[in-house]
Design a protein around this motif. Structure first.
Motif, short mmCIF file in Angstrom:
data_model
loop_
_atom_site.label_atom_id
_atom_site.label_comp_id
_atom_site.label_asym_id
_atom_site.label_seq_id
_atom_site.Cartn_x
_atom_site.Cartn_y
_atom_site.Cartn_z
N GLY A 1 -0.41 10.91 0.09
CA GLY A 1 -1.05 9.86 -0.31
C GLY A 1 -1.83 8.93 0.63
O GLY A 1 -1.64 7.77 0.48
N THR B 1 -4.78 8.12 1.01
CA THR B 1 -5.92 7.28 0.49
C THR B 1 -5.61 6.13 -0.35
O THR B 1 -6.23 5.29 -1.10
CB THR B 1 -6.84 8.22 -0.38
OG1 THR B 1 -6.08 8.89 -1.38
CG2 THR B 1 -7.59 9.21 0.61
N GLY B 2 -4.04 5.93 -0.64
CA GLY B 2 -3.58 5.10 -1.69
C GLY B 2 -3.39 3.67 -0.85
O GLY B 2 -3.60 3.42 0.34
N SER B 3 -2.82 2.60 -1.41
CA SER B 3 -2.60 1.52 -1.08
C SER B 3 -1.56 1.61 0.30
O SER B 3 -1.66 1.02 1.30
CB SER B 3 -2.12 0.49 -2.05
OG SER B 3 -1.32 -0.66 -1.66
N ILE B 4 -0.37 2.34 0.04
CA ILE B 4 0.47 2.33 1.05
C ILE B 4 0.07 3.37 2.02
O ILE B 4 0.09 2.95 3.41
CB ILE B 4 1.95 2.92 0.45
CG1 ILE B 4 2.55 2.12 -0.54
CG2 ILE B 4 2.79 3.37 1.69
CD1 ILE B 4 3.09 0.85 0.28
N GLY C 1 -5.44 12.49 -3.42
CA GLY C 1 -5.62 13.00 -4.97
C GLY C 1 -7.03 13.41 -4.95
O GLY C 1 -7.57 14.54 -4.64
N ASN C 2 -8.00 12.54 -5.53
CA ASN C 2 -9.53 12.81 -5.75
C ASN C 2 -10.18 12.17 -4.88
O ASN C 2 -11.52 12.48 -4.64
CB ASN C 2 -9.56 12.39 -7.14
CG ASN C 2 -8.74 12.99 -8.22
OD1 ASN C 2 -8.79 14.42 -8.22
ND2 ASN C 2 -8.16 12.26 -9.08
N ASN C 3 -9.48 11.13 -4.18
CA ASN C 3 -10.77 10.31 -3.22
C ASN C 3 -11.09 11.08 -1.92
O ASN C 3 -10.62 10.78 -0.76
CB ASN C 3 -10.20 9.00 -2.99
CG ASN C 3 -10.84 8.07 -2.19
OD1 ASN C 3 -11.83 8.39 -2.10
ND2 ASN C 3 -10.48 6.73 -2.31
N ALA D 1 3.96 8.64 0.14
CA ALA D 1 3.16 7.53 -0.47
C ALA D 1 2.29 7.84 -1.55
O ALA D 1 1.23 7.11 -1.89
CB ALA D 1 2.40 7.02 0.69
N VAL D 2 2.54 9.14 -2.06
CA VAL D 2 1.98 9.44 -3.52
C VAL D 2 2.63 8.82 -4.65
O VAL D 2 3.59 8.42 -4.53
CB VAL D 2 1.80 10.96 -3.84
CG1 VAL D 2 0.75 11.82 -3.01
CG2 VAL D 2 3.44 11.39 -3.52
N ALA E 1 8.06 5.61 0.18
CA ALA E 1 7.40 4.55 -0.63
C ALA E 1 7.52 5.04 -2.12
O ALA E 1 7.90 4.09 -2.74
CB ALA E 1 6.14 4.42 -0.46
N ASN E 2 7.59 6.29 -2.41
CA ASN E 2 7.68 6.63 -4.03
C ASN E 2 8.85 6.84 -4.43
O ASN E 2 9.75 7.22 -4.40
CB ASN E 2 7.14 8.26 -3.72
CG ASN E 2 7.14 8.87 -5.21
OD1 ASN E 2 8.15 9.51 -5.81
ND2 ASN E 2 6.09 8.89 -5.88
N GLU F 1 9.59 6.74 -7.62
CA GLU F 1 9.77 7.73 -8.78
C GLU F 1 10.93 8.83 -8.25
O GLU F 1 11.61 9.33 -9.14
CB GLU F 1 8.45 8.27 -9.25
CG GLU F 1 7.55 7.35 -10.02
CD GLU F 1 6.60 6.65 -8.90
OE1 GLU F 1 6.93 6.42 -7.66
OE2 GLU F 1 5.82 5.67 -9.28
N ASP G 1 9.61 0.59 0.40
CA ASP G 1 9.26 -0.63 -0.59
C ASP G 1 10.04 -1.73 0.22
O ASP G 1 11.19 -1.77 0.60
CB ASP G 1 10.34 -0.08 -1.74
CG ASP G 1 9.77 -0.56 -3.02
OD1 ASP G 1 9.00 -1.58 -2.85
OD2 ASP G 1 10.38 -0.26 -3.93
N MET H 1 -1.77 -3.81 -4.29
CA MET H 1 -0.87 -2.65 -4.48
C MET H 1 -1.58 -1.75 -5.40
O MET H 1 -2.75 -2.17 -6.17
CB MET H 1 0.54 -2.71 -5.25
CG MET H 1 1.21 -3.66 -4.41
SD MET H 1 3.05 -4.10 -5.24
CE MET H 1 2.62 -4.98 -6.78
N GLY H 2 -1.36 -0.42 -5.43
CA GLY H 2 -1.99 0.51 -6.59
C GLY H 2 -1.92 -0.12 -8.14
O GLY H 2 -0.94 -0.93 -8.33
#
Ligand code: NDP
Ligand code: MG
Length: 401
Positions: A24, A26-29, A52-54, A112-113, A135-136, A138, A162, A214-215
């Protein structure tokens, strides 16, 4: 002048660097983690990154950080990157993420996904005895019992990213005799809004978080306070604390990132400016501390008044629901997490209203029959089943909008 004997070669120097893989990136984290790594570039080497897609941003990261391995979501993007970067091993999909978790050379995996994508690679990396910067959330909400017991068996560190959990981790600092965990919450953008105003809350209002950038998914969860509920479940698993001993306190200034109360009455809190760079860095450099990106000292005088309130469980019932489902255990949190995530996506797609997020999550959760002590396969099956049910329910709400 340095004597020849004391000099170290680049190869030796690189061996001393911590080797990192980021799921992850490309994300915020993920992007903030790369900023931390950039600042401490003598301490880290980026071995693998995934997006993912970026792929535009990912391509820039490949040029800048020169990872050996890269993973993207689709085969198409994988082929594109393979042509563009013939010297990089490009992989795709869930299999690609597992290959990253299998890399022998990595020291630490930063997960960080967003969403359930993080769960299986995290489990694989733990089985491979790799430390996890997590970070994830979930991952723990869906399978906290399994993940934490595997970590214990394999002597693997789960280092929280977190901010609240990083704060608690720092306050506990391996000490015993902690009586309560105190998790702070900013209260989100609707802290001061009337319930009726939230009826008409649009996406922009919901995404304008007063303190954190954040995301989208986590920002919506921060507005319903579901995020805080997920964090209570996360804390329950990470620190092995009963739900009854975890308190939530609204603290709009977000300077006190969380605290612990010891049996003798002492409370130790972690305080600082609200910046994710700090907890990300601590997870990556633990147990060491270095000067990082945020060099300005926190100013108590400038900060002025710090406020603390009881959460309004009537106005933000998602928080109550999450804690109740956590207490019920089994696959209840899998159900609630999946229903909430689908509802949040539907809100972001303008299919339902803001307050429908809770109504849908509650309705699905109320009718759910939990599986006690589930296996990973059962967790994934339940997650899938609940998502289908939730999407069907969303269609009915959509007709009423
Ligand atoms: P973002 O949405 O900003 O980033 C998510 C990352 O995951 C992106 O790199 C995205 O790729 C990638 N991704 C998403 N879906 C897939 C998929 N199916 N396969 C592969 N990669 C995927 O999220 P955040 O950075 O905000 O949050 C990440 C996690 O960290 C969440 O679990 C969140 O709860 C947690 N967290 C975040 C905090 C924050 O401050 N942001 C604070 C505490 C926890 P792409 O963009 O390329 O599509
Ligand atoms: Mg948090």
């Amino acid at each position: 002048m340095i004597s020849k004997d004391l000099r170290i070669s680049t190869a030796e120097y690189n061996i001393m660097k911590k080797k990192i893989a980021i799921l992850g990136s490309t994300g915020s984290i993920g992007t903030q983690a790369l900023e931390v790594i950039n600042k401490l570039n003598d301490k880290f080497e980026v071995i693998a990154i995934s997006a993912g897609n970026n792929i535009n941003l990912l391509s820039k990261q490949i040029v800048e950080y020169k990872p050996e391995y890269v993973c993207v979501k689709t085969k198409e993007d994988c082929n594109t990157l393979n042509k563009k970067f013939p010297n990089v091993n490009v992989m795709f999909g869930d299999e690609g993420l597992l290959k990253i978790a299998d890399l022998k050379e990595i020291d630490i995996l930063l997960v960080a996904v967003s969403g359930k994508t993080g769960l299986i690679p995290t489990i694989r990396a733990i089985k491979n005895k790799k430390d996890i910067a997590l970070a994830n959330k979930e991952t723990l909400v869906m399978a906290g019992d399994i993940v934490m017991s595997l970590a214990r068996e394999n002597n693997v560190k789960i280092l929280p990213v977190d901010s609240e959990h990083s704060a608690i981790f720092q306050c506990i600092n391996n000490e015993k005799n902690v009586k309560h965990l105190i998790i702070t919450a900013s209260g989100g953008p609707f802290l001061k809004s009337a319930y009726e105003e939230m009826e008409h809350a649009d996406i922009n209002e919901t995404l304008s978080h007063p303190r954190w950038n954040m995301g989208k998914k986590i920002t919506v969860d921060s507005a319903t306070l579901m995020n805080k509920g997920l964090e209570v479940i996360e804390a329950h698993h990470l620190f092995n604390f009963k739900y009854e001993d975890i308190k939530v306190v609204i603290h709009p200034q977000s300077y006190v990132h969380s605290a612990v109360e010891y049996t003798d009455g002492s409370i130790i809190a972690q305080i600082g400016i609200p910046s994710m760079h700090i907890p990300i860095q601590y997870a990556l450099t633990y147990p060491e501390r270095y000067e990082g990106i945020e060099t300005e000292s926190f100013d108590f005088i400038k900060a002025g008044k710090l406020e603390f309130f009881k959460p309004d469980y009537e106005k933000f019932p998602s928080l109550k629901l999450a804690i109740e489902m956590g207490k019920k255990g089994g696959t209840c949190t899998v159900c609630m997490n999946a229903a909430n995530e689908e509802a949040v996506f539907a809100f972001l797609d303008k299919k339902i209203k803001f307050l429908d997020i809770y109504k849908i999550t509650k309705q699905i959760s109320d009718n759910y029959i939990s599986i006690p002590n589930p296996t990973i396969e059962q967790i994934l099956d339940e997650d899938e089943k609940v998502r289908i049910q939730t999407k069907n329910l969303i269609t009915k709400y959509k007709e009423n909008i």
